[in-house]
Design a protein around this motif. Structure first.
Motif, PDB file in Angstrom:
ATOM      1  N   ILE A 153      31.636  27.344  47.228  1.00 55.31           N
ATOM      2  CA  ILE A 153      32.342  28.384  46.491  1.00 55.31           C
ATOM      3  C   ILE A 153      33.495  28.873  47.341  1.00 55.31           C
ATOM      4  O   ILE A 153      33.324  29.216  48.505  1.00 55.31           O
ATOM      5  N   ARG A 154      34.684  28.850  46.759  1.00 53.29           N
ATOM      6  CA  ARG A 154      35.889  29.299  47.440  1.00 53.29           C
ATOM      7  C   ARG A 154      36.346  30.582  46.774  1.00 53.29           C
ATOM      8  O   ARG A 154      36.482  30.635  45.547  1.00 53.29           O
ATOM      9  N   GLY A 155      36.597  31.596  47.570  1.00 52.39           N
ATOM     10  CA  GLY A 155      36.901  32.889  46.980  1.00 52.39           C
ATOM     11  C   GLY A 155      35.674  33.412  46.273  1.00 52.39           C
ATOM     12  O   GLY A 155      34.550  33.222  46.742  1.00 52.39           O
ATOM     13  N   PHE A 156      35.866  34.049  45.129  1.00 48.69           N
ATOM     14  CA  PHE A 156      34.724  34.630  44.436  1.00 48.69           C
ATOM     15  C   PHE A 156      34.075  33.679  43.446  1.00 48.69           C
ATOM     16  O   PHE A 156      32.864  33.703  43.260  1.00 48.69           O
ATOM     17  N   ASN A 157      34.897  32.783  42.821  1.00 46.11           N
ATOM     18  CA  ASN A 157      34.277  32.002  41.758  1.00 46.11           C
ATOM     19  C   ASN A 157      34.803  30.598  41.578  1.00 46.11           C
ATOM     20  O   ASN A 157      34.576  29.978  40.538  1.00 46.11           O
ATOM     21  N   ARG A 158      35.504  30.045  42.568  1.00 40.90           N
ATOM     22  CA  ARG A 158      35.947  28.652  42.471  1.00 40.90           C
ATOM     23  C   ARG A 158      34.856  27.777  43.050  1.00 40.90           C
ATOM     24  O   ARG A 158      34.645  27.779  44.258  1.00 40.90           O
ATOM     25  N   THR A 159      34.172  27.038  42.201  1.00 40.67           N
ATOM     26  CA  THR A 159      33.012  26.280  42.645  1.00 40.67           C
ATOM     27  C   THR A 159      33.187  24.776  42.445  1.00 40.67           C
ATOM     28  O   THR A 159      33.901  24.331  41.547  1.00 40.67           O
ATOM     29  N   ASP A 160      32.519  24.019  43.297  1.00 45.47           N
ATOM     30  CA  ASP A 160      32.437  22.569  43.162  1.00 45.47           C
ATOM     31  C   ASP A 160      31.026  22.142  43.543  1.00 45.47           C
ATOM     32  O   ASP A 160      30.366  22.812  44.356  1.00 45.47           O
ATOM     33  N   TYR A 161      30.622  21.013  42.972  1.00 42.68           N
ATOM     34  CA  TYR A 161      29.258  20.539  43.176  1.00 42.68           C
ATOM     35  C   TYR A 161      29.229  19.042  43.449  1.00 42.68           C
ATOM     36  O   TYR A 161      30.094  18.291  42.976  1.00 42.68           O
ATOM     37  N   ALA A 162      28.219  18.614  44.179  1.00 43.76           N
ATOM     38  CA  ALA A 162      27.961  17.187  44.297  1.00 43.76           C
ATOM     39  C   ALA A 162      27.617  16.653  42.918  1.00 43.76           C
ATOM     40  O   ALA A 162      26.985  17.352  42.109  1.00 43.76           O
ATOM     41  N   ASP A 163      28.016  15.433  42.659  1.00 49.58           N
ATOM     42  CA  ASP A 163      27.751  14.844  41.337  1.00 49.58           C
ATOM     43  C   ASP A 163      26.264  14.861  41.004  1.00 49.58           C
ATOM     44  O   ASP A 163      25.882  15.034  39.841  1.00 49.58           O
ATOM     45  N   SER A 164      25.438  14.699  42.019  1.00 52.24           N
ATOM     46  CA  SER A 164      23.997  14.593  41.794  1.00 52.24           C
ATOM     47  C   SER A 164      23.361  15.898  41.321  1.00 52.24           C
ATOM     48  O   SER A 164      22.238  15.879  40.811  1.00 52.24           O
ATOM     49  N   VAL A 200      15.915  19.741  53.540  1.00 53.79           N
ATOM     50  CA  VAL A 200      16.149  21.047  54.141  1.00 53.79           C
ATOM     51  C   VAL A 200      17.528  21.498  53.682  1.00 53.79           C
ATOM     52  O   VAL A 200      18.506  20.759  53.810  1.00 53.79           O
ATOM     53  N   TYR A 201      17.597  22.693  53.144  1.00 56.48           N
ATOM     54  CA  TYR A 201      18.837  23.236  52.609  1.00 56.48           C
ATOM     55  C   TYR A 201      19.414  24.245  53.598  1.00 56.48           C
ATOM     56  O   TYR A 201      18.704  25.149  54.071  1.00 56.48           O
ATOM     57  N   TYR A 202      20.710  24.091  53.877  1.00 56.40           N
ATOM     58  CA  TYR A 202      21.392  24.932  54.856  1.00 56.40           C
ATOM     59  C   TYR A 202      22.527  25.705  54.195  1.00 56.40           C
ATOM     60  O   TYR A 202      23.290  25.160  53.399  1.00 56.40           O
ATOM     61  N   TRP A 213      26.417  25.438  50.360  1.00 50.58           N
ATOM     62  CA  TRP A 213      25.059  24.954  50.624  1.00 50.58           C
ATOM     63  C   TRP A 213      25.123  23.458  50.887  1.00 50.58           C
ATOM     64  O   TRP A 213      25.772  22.710  50.132  1.00 50.58           O
ATOM     65  N   TYR A 214      24.462  23.056  51.950  1.00 48.91           N
ATOM     66  CA  TYR A 214      24.301  21.653  52.289  1.00 48.91           C
ATOM     67  C   TYR A 214      22.804  21.331  52.269  1.00 48.91           C
ATOM     68  O   TYR A 214      21.966  22.234  52.279  1.00 48.91           O
ATOM     69  N   ARG A 215      22.497  20.063  52.301  1.00 51.73           N
ATOM     70  CA  ARG A 215      21.094  19.655  52.427  1.00 51.73           C
ATOM     71  C   ARG A 215      21.007  18.386  53.257  1.00 51.73           C
ATOM     72  O   ARG A 215      21.951  17.600  53.320  1.00 51.73           O
ATOM     73  N   GLU A 251      22.000  11.701  56.241  1.00 48.44           N
ATOM     74  CA  GLU A 251      22.988  12.630  56.779  1.00 48.44           C
ATOM     75  C   GLU A 251      23.023  13.908  55.937  1.00 48.44           C
ATOM     76  O   GLU A 251      22.671  13.915  54.759  1.00 48.44           O
ATOM     77  N   ARG A 252      23.469  14.969  56.571  1.00 49.86           N
ATOM     78  CA  ARG A 252      23.649  16.227  55.848  1.00 49.86           C
ATOM     79  C   ARG A 252      24.763  16.047  54.819  1.00 49.86           C
ATOM     80  O   ARG A 252      25.810  15.471  55.116  1.00 49.86           O
ATOM     81  N   GLU A 253      24.526  16.544  53.616  1.00 50.67           N
ATOM     82  CA  GLU A 253      25.506  16.386  52.547  1.00 50.67           C
ATOM     83  C   GLU A 253      25.796  17.723  51.882  1.00 50.67           C
ATOM     84  O   GLU A 253      24.933  18.601  51.803  1.00 50.67           O
ATOM     85  N   LEU A 254      27.025  17.833  51.393  1.00 52.82           N
ATOM     86  CA  LEU A 254      27.430  19.034  50.673  1.00 52.82           C
ATOM     87  C   LEU A 254      26.792  19.038  49.290  1.00 52.82           C
ATOM     88  O   LEU A 254      26.868  18.054  48.558  1.00 52.82           O
ATOM     89  N   VAL A 255      26.185  20.152  48.940  1.00 50.28           N
ATOM     90  CA  VAL A 255      25.566  20.319  47.633  1.00 50.28           C
ATOM     91  C   VAL A 255      26.463  21.136  46.699  1.00 50.28           C
ATOM     92  O   VAL A 255      26.721  20.735  45.574  1.00 50.28           O
TER      93      VAL A 255
END
Length: 111
Positions: free
Chosen positions: A51-62, A92-94, A36-38, A44-48
């Motif tokens: 998810i890689r594979g089924f459960n490897r997740t990362d998030y923006a610090d915010s 706007v979330y993409y 998900w980006y926003r 600018e559009r930023e990564l929110v």
């Protein structure tokens, strides 16, 4: 190429929650990266969340600790649970999957 359709956006008060969903037009079993980006007005559009594979997740610090990304391969969908929303989350979330983008869904956090 997969088509993506987001839903679940809307207007919510600060501190509230929303759940975004992104429905894919075909199986996502072979799509390794979904995200998900926003994009806020004038920014600018930023990564929110990603998810890689089924459960490897990362998030923006915010959004760490407030947002959760998940995928449902049975429903060909990727979701974003957003809690403790703040006015600065307005954007706007993409949805992104493989090489495809959705059309976006507006999230507005305001009292």
């Amino acid at each position: 190429q997969v088509q993506l359709v987001e839903s679940g956006g809307g207007l919510v008060q600060p501190g509230g929650s929303l759940r975004l969903s992104c429905a894919a037009s075909r199986s996502i079993n072979n799509i390794y990266v979904m995200a998900w980006y926003r994009q806020a007005p004038g920014k600018e559009r930023e990564l929110v969340a990603i998810i890689r594979g089924f459960n490897r997740t990362d998030y923006a610090d915010s959004v760490k600790g407030r947002f959760t990304i998940s995928r449902d391969n049975a429903k060909n969908a990727v979701n974003l649970q957003m809690n403790s929303l703040r006015p600065e989350d307005t954007a706007v979330y993409y949805c992104f999957a493989g090489t495809s983008w959705g059309q976006g869904t507006q999230v507005t956090v305001s009292s």
